[in-house]
Design a protein around this motif. Structure first.
Motif, PDB file in Angstrom:
ATOM      1  N   PHE A 166      -5.129   0.932   6.542  1.00 25.76           N
ATOM      2  CA  PHE A 166      -3.795   1.327   6.087  1.00 25.76           C
ATOM      3  C   PHE A 166      -2.917   0.125   5.763  1.00 25.76           C
ATOM      4  CE2 PHE A 166      -4.805   5.575   7.726  1.00 25.76           C
ATOM      5  CZ  PHE A 166      -4.377   6.317   6.638  1.00 25.76           C
ATOM      6  N   HIS A 167      -3.181  -1.002   6.398  1.00 28.46           N
ATOM      7  CA  HIS A 167      -2.484  -2.231   6.003  1.00 28.46           C
ATOM      8  C   HIS A 167      -2.768  -2.523   4.532  1.00 28.46           C
ATOM      9  CE1 HIS A 167      -0.828  -6.244   6.167  1.00 28.46           C
ATOM     10  NE2 HIS A 167      -1.990  -6.772   5.830  1.00 28.46           N
ATOM     11  N   GLY A 168      -4.034  -2.391   4.143  1.00 29.19           N
ATOM     12  CA  GLY A 168      -4.400  -2.623   2.751  1.00 29.19           C
ATOM     13  C   GLY A 168      -3.893  -1.544   1.816  1.00 29.19           C
ATOM     14  N   ILE A 169      -3.985  -0.279   2.239  1.00 32.78           N
ATOM     15  CA  ILE A 169      -3.509   0.832   1.406  1.00 32.78           C
ATOM     16  C   ILE A 169      -2.004   0.726   1.172  1.00 32.78           C
ATOM     17  CG2 ILE A 169      -3.129   3.330   1.379  1.00 32.78           C
ATOM     18  CD1 ILE A 169      -5.931   2.572   0.614  1.00 32.78           C
ATOM     19  N   HIS A 170      -1.287   0.300   2.202  1.00 30.19           N
ATOM     20  CA  HIS A 170       0.163   0.144   2.058  1.00 30.19           C
ATOM     21  C   HIS A 170       0.495  -0.913   1.008  1.00 30.19           C
ATOM     22  CE1 HIS A 170       3.855  -2.129   3.363  1.00 30.19           C
ATOM     23  NE2 HIS A 170       4.358  -0.951   3.061  1.00 30.19           N
ATOM     24  N   ILE A 171      -0.176  -2.063   1.081  1.00 30.94           N
ATOM     25  CA  ILE A 171       0.070  -3.120   0.095  1.00 30.94           C
ATOM     26  C   ILE A 171      -0.271  -2.624  -1.306  1.00 30.94           C
ATOM     27  CG2 ILE A 171      -0.671  -5.394  -0.699  1.00 30.94           C
ATOM     28  CD1 ILE A 171      -1.129  -6.125   2.250  1.00 30.94           C
TER      29      ILE A 171
END
Length: 245
Positions: A230-235
């Motif tokens: 989710f860190h990556g999806i958020h970015i």
């Protein structure tokens, strides 16, 4: 994303999630003095990863409603009081903490039904479900659905509370010599471990505890993997769908 939170499209949930996520990462690789002797030492790390996931989900729910012009039931899509449709009714997002239900709402009500719209709006985005992430949510939610399991020593989930304890109770032999022999046979050439024994006035062992080598590794690893996802999806969402805002 370096502007003030008040102008962020997700009301600041995303960058706050980033802070929890990076703090958890720091704890993973920067152990303090006497780390190996400290009880419940992984609980703060697990809590931070788990809370970052909740905040990332809330960020994505808000962004998807705004960018897709989807109202929260009778509440406008651009409201500062967002909601999620959980258990058959609209609930305030600020007071919704069940991580599996937030994920289910984002996945099945916002992401999957709108893949084509999202692709049209942000063709460089990766708009799909990753089945492994869905599976890992079941592991996390079994232990910490409502963000209490890694915050408190005792929770409503009493049947599982003992599993997070560093010092695990076990049934010891009646005398110390037999216990030492048993432990030596069990450990073999492995590095020794910490054991705590409680004796009565006649030197009988009445309670015994050993330090667990690995506390809930499956949950710990699931939290890290889902939080990283989710860190990556958020970015990706902020860059492709929100124009970098």
């Amino acid at each position: 994303m370096l502007t003030g939170i008040e102008v962020h499209p997700d009301l600041g949930f995303g960058i706050t999630a980033d802070s929890y996520y990076h703090s958890a990462e720091h704890l993973m690789t920067n152990h303090f003095e006497h780390y190996d002797l400290t009880q419940q030492v992984e609980m703060p790390q697990n809590f931070l990863f788990r809370h970052s996931i909740e905040l990332y989900l809330k960020s994505l729910i808000i962004i998807f409603h705004k960018e897709l012009n989807i109202d929260y039931g009778n509440v406008a899509f651009d409201s500062d009081d967002p909601e999620a449709f959980v258990d058959g009714k609209w609930r305030k997002l600020y007071s919704s903490h069940f991580i599996d239900k937030l994920y289910d709402y984002w996945l099945n009500n916002l992401l999957l039904p709108n893949i084509q719209k999202l692709t049209d709006l942000a063709p460089k985005g990766d708009w799909q479900e990753y089945k492994k992430i869905t599976t890992l949510f079941r592991i996390i939610s079994k232990y910490d659905q409502d963000s209490s399991y890694f915050r408190y020593p005792i929770t409503k989930n009493s049947a599982l509370d003992n599993e997070k304890n560093t010092m695990q109770k076990f049934k010891a032999k009646d005398n110390i010599e037999d216990l030492i022999n048993e432990m030596q046979e069990k450990n073999g050439d492995k590095k020794g471990n910490l054991t705590m024994l409680v004796f009565d006035n006649q030197d009988n062992i009445i309670e015994a505890f050993h330090k667990a080598d690995n506390v809930l590794p499956e949950v710990r690893d699931a939290l890290y993997e889902v939080a990283s996802y989710f860190h990556g999806i958020h970015i990706m969402t902020r860059v492709t769908l929100c124009g970098g805002m």
